[in-house]
Design a protein around this motif. Structure first.
Motif, PDB file in Angstrom:
ATOM      1  N   ILE A  75       0.804  -1.314  -0.024  1.00  0.00           N
ATOM      2  CA  ILE A  75       0.058  -0.124   0.122  1.00  0.00           C
ATOM      3  C   ILE A  75       0.956   1.284  -0.116  1.00  0.00           C
ATOM      4  CG2 ILE A  75      -1.576   1.379   1.383  1.00  0.00           C
ATOM      5  CD1 ILE A  75      -2.789  -1.363   2.245  1.00  0.00           C
ATOM      6  N   SER A  76       1.787   1.158   0.846  1.00  0.00           N
ATOM      7  CA  SER A  76       2.675   2.362   0.731  1.00  0.00           C
ATOM      8  C   SER A  76       3.597   2.500  -0.505  1.00  0.00           C
ATOM      9  CB  SER A  76       3.925   2.129   1.855  1.00  0.00           C
ATOM     10  OG  SER A  76       4.822   3.176   1.998  1.00  0.00           O
ATOM     11  N   ALA A  77       3.979   1.499  -0.986  1.00  0.00           N
ATOM     12  CA  ALA A  77       4.574   1.569  -2.549  1.00  0.00           C
ATOM     13  C   ALA A  77       3.723   2.377  -3.450  1.00  0.00           C
ATOM     14  CB  ALA A  77       5.217   0.427  -2.848  1.00  0.00           C
ATOM     15  N   ARG A  78       2.461   1.543  -3.497  1.00  0.00           N
ATOM     16  CA  ARG A  78       1.497   2.003  -4.504  1.00  0.00           C
ATOM     17  C   ARG A  78       1.244   3.467  -4.154  1.00  0.00           C
ATOM     18  NH1 ARG A  78      -4.412   0.117  -3.059  1.00  0.00           N
ATOM     19  NH2 ARG A  78      -3.887   1.487  -1.540  1.00  0.00           N
ATOM     20  N   ASP A  79       0.836   3.924  -3.117  1.00  0.00           N
ATOM     21  CA  ASP A  79       0.457   5.188  -2.785  1.00  0.00           C
ATOM     22  C   ASP A  79       1.485   6.367  -2.977  1.00  0.00           C
ATOM     23  OD1 ASP A  79      -2.134   4.469  -1.912  1.00  0.00           O
ATOM     24  OD2 ASP A  79      -1.522   4.727   0.082  1.00  0.00           O
ATOM     25  N   SER A  80       2.826   5.835  -2.867  1.00  0.00           N
ATOM     26  CA  SER A  80       3.953   6.684  -3.046  1.00  0.00           C
ATOM     27  C   SER A  80       4.186   6.819  -4.699  1.00  0.00           C
ATOM     28  CB  SER A  80       5.236   6.017  -2.684  1.00  0.00           C
ATOM     29  OG  SER A  80       5.302   5.959  -1.100  1.00  0.00           O
ATOM     30  N   LEU A  81       4.058   5.855  -5.388  1.00  0.00           N
ATOM     31  CA  LEU A  81       4.018   5.905  -6.718  1.00  0.00           C
ATOM     32  C   LEU A  81       2.936   6.863  -7.238  1.00  0.00           C
ATOM     33  CD1 LEU A  81       5.186   4.960  -9.424  1.00  0.00           C
ATOM     34  CD2 LEU A  81       3.714   3.234  -9.535  1.00  0.00           C
ATOM     35  N   ARG A  82       1.803   6.706  -7.011  1.00  0.00           N
ATOM     36  CA  ARG A  82       0.739   7.649  -7.228  1.00  0.00           C
ATOM     37  C   ARG A  82       1.125   9.022  -6.982  1.00  0.00           C
ATOM     38  NH1 ARG A  82      -4.694   4.666  -4.717  1.00  0.00           N
ATOM     39  NH2 ARG A  82      -4.714   3.046  -6.114  1.00  0.00           N
ATOM     40  N   VAL A  83       1.673   9.217  -5.904  1.00  0.00           N
ATOM     41  CA  VAL A  83       2.326  10.685  -5.413  1.00  0.00           C
ATOM     42  C   VAL A  83       3.230  11.205  -6.481  1.00  0.00           C
ATOM     43  CG1 VAL A  83       3.341  12.141  -3.717  1.00  0.00           C
ATOM     44  CG2 VAL A  83       1.427  10.647  -3.090  1.00  0.00           C
ATOM     45  N   LEU A  84       4.124  10.316  -6.364  1.00  0.00           N
ATOM     46  CA  LEU A  84       5.214  10.548  -7.385  1.00  0.00           C
ATOM     47  C   LEU A  84       5.016  10.966  -8.873  1.00  0.00           C
ATOM     48  CD1 LEU A  84       8.387  10.617  -7.991  1.00  0.00           C
ATOM     49  CD2 LEU A  84       8.256   8.223  -8.391  1.00  0.00           C
ATOM     50  N   LEU A  85       4.011  10.348  -9.459  1.00  0.00           N
ATOM     51  CA  LEU A  85       3.351  10.653 -10.728  1.00  0.00           C
ATOM     52  C   LEU A  85       2.774  12.201 -10.459  1.00  0.00           C
ATOM     53  CD1 LEU A  85       1.470   7.636 -11.732  1.00  0.00           C
ATOM     54  CD2 LEU A  85       3.751   8.436 -12.670  1.00  0.00           C
ATOM     55  N   ARG A  86       2.144  12.570  -9.538  1.00  0.00           N
ATOM     56  CA  ARG A  86       1.657  13.841  -9.539  1.00  0.00           C
ATOM     57  C   ARG A  86       3.047  14.977  -9.362  1.00  0.00           C
ATOM     58  NH1 ARG A  86      -2.153  10.967  -6.617  1.00  0.00           N
ATOM     59  NH2 ARG A  86      -4.398  11.854  -6.845  1.00  0.00           N
ATOM     60  N   VAL A  87       3.937  14.446  -8.741  1.00  0.00           N
ATOM     61  CA  VAL A  87       5.312  15.499  -8.422  1.00  0.00           C
ATOM     62  C   VAL A  87       6.037  15.739  -9.777  1.00  0.00           C
ATOM     63  CG1 VAL A  87       7.432  15.279  -7.424  1.00  0.00           C
ATOM     64  CG2 VAL A  87       5.356  14.783  -6.010  1.00  0.00           C
ATOM     65  N   VAL A  88       6.090  14.373 -10.541  1.00  0.00           N
ATOM     66  CA  VAL A  88       6.571  14.476 -11.921  1.00  0.00           C
ATOM     67  C   VAL A  88       5.949  15.392 -12.686  1.00  0.00           C
ATOM     68  CG1 VAL A  88       7.004  13.147 -14.138  1.00  0.00           C
ATOM     69  CG2 VAL A  88       7.809  12.222 -11.705  1.00  0.00           C
ATOM     70  N   LEU A  89       4.699  15.540 -12.753  1.00  0.00           N
ATOM     71  CA  LEU A  89       3.917  16.384 -13.674  1.00  0.00           C
ATOM     72  C   LEU A  89       4.251  17.992 -12.971  1.00  0.00           C
ATOM     73  CD1 LEU A  89       0.501  14.597 -13.890  1.00  0.00           C
ATOM     74  CD2 LEU A  89       1.991  14.782 -15.444  1.00  0.00           C
TER      75      LEU A  89
END
Length: 269
Positions: free
Chosen positions: A132-146
């Motif tokens: 769950i932590s890795a999945r949520d971090s990936l979702r946040v990372l995609l926002r950060v990259v944008l």
């Protein structure tokens, strides 16, 4: 601005908490040191490959005469480092929390015990929490990259790119740093990513008051490692505030939540 000051106050309280509990400070340093070594290797790799990356991305400049080719590609190389640094600041916390999940879970639980006499648990196995932590971090990372790409592009705008864009960049970094840090405590309370983001947007100045000074301090090499244990402690205190919880009474039991407030550990219940 009162909320901004309150957010900064939680950051300071977290550092004070680990200073009073030295064993937990040392315990919380280990994941940051491991992650720091990984990032040093990545930065060294970027240093060796940035020039080649810039040359590969700008074949149209191969025939430019000196000094224009060097100036243009040198400028782009600098921007690559700025973007890489921006991503490093934002992702360092996520990667450190993922590497040190068991460490920071234990630290956060101890903060809850000292503040409320009870440490909520997710009831999930460790592998599930890591997923769950890795999945949520990936979702946040995609926002950060944008956001990073957008800010990177805005950096070319005269004046604005050198004044407004860095300020906005630190605000974005601070917001997502706070999201990652509070997720340690809020995930144990069963709060999903969408709810967590809603909480932080609802208290935006509180979020920035905690995250922006932390993002600024992470500019100094190695500081992030030493601030991480206190940042997790402070984020746990802040998560209790966001979740409508109160500090413990003198008897060590959680004080009752006022009528109409969200039930502890389950916002909106």
């Amino acid at each position: 601005m009162r909320d901004f000051g309150a957010g900064f106050g939680y950051l300071v309280q977290g550092q004070k908490w680990v200073a009073r509990h030295g064993r937990w400070f040392g315990f919380g340093l280990l994941p940051g040191l491991v992650t720091l070594l990984l990032y040093i290797g990545a930065i060294i790799g970027l240093g060796y490959g940035a020039d080649d990356l810039t040359a590969w991305a700008t074949p149209f400049a191969d025939d430019w005469t000196s000094p224009w080719q060097g100036i243009f590609r040198g400028f782009l190389t600098g921007l690559v480092f700025v973007l890489g640094f921006f991503l490093a600041v934002v992702t360092f916390t996520a990667v450190t929390l993922l590497v040190g999940q068991p460490f920071y879970e234990s630290l956060s639980e101890q903060v809850d015990r000292t503040e409320g006499g009870d440490a909520p648990e997710s009831g999930l196995p460790l592998w599930r929490e890591l997923w769950i932590s890795a999945r949520d971090s990936l979702r946040v990372l995609l926002r950060v990259v944008l956001y990073g790409i957008l800010l990177f592009a805005c950096g070319f705008i005269p004046v604005v790119g050198q004044t407004v864009v860095p300020v906005v960049g630190f605000c974005v970094s601070g917001f997502f740093l706070t999201q990652e840090l509070t997720s340690v405590a809020l995930q144990r309370r069963g709060v999903e990513l969408k709810e967590r983001l809603g909480m932080l947007r609802g208290r935006r100045m509180l979020t920035l008051g905690f995250g922006v000074p932390l993002a600024l301090s992470f500019v100094v090499p190695f500081v992030a490692v030493f601030l991480m244990p206190g940042a997790v402690a402070g984020a746990t205190l802040m998560a209790r505030d966001l979740n409508g919880e109160t500090a413990a009474t003198k008897g060590g039991k959680p004080a009752p939540v006022p009528s109409g407030a969200p039930h502890p550990y389950h916002p909106g219940a």
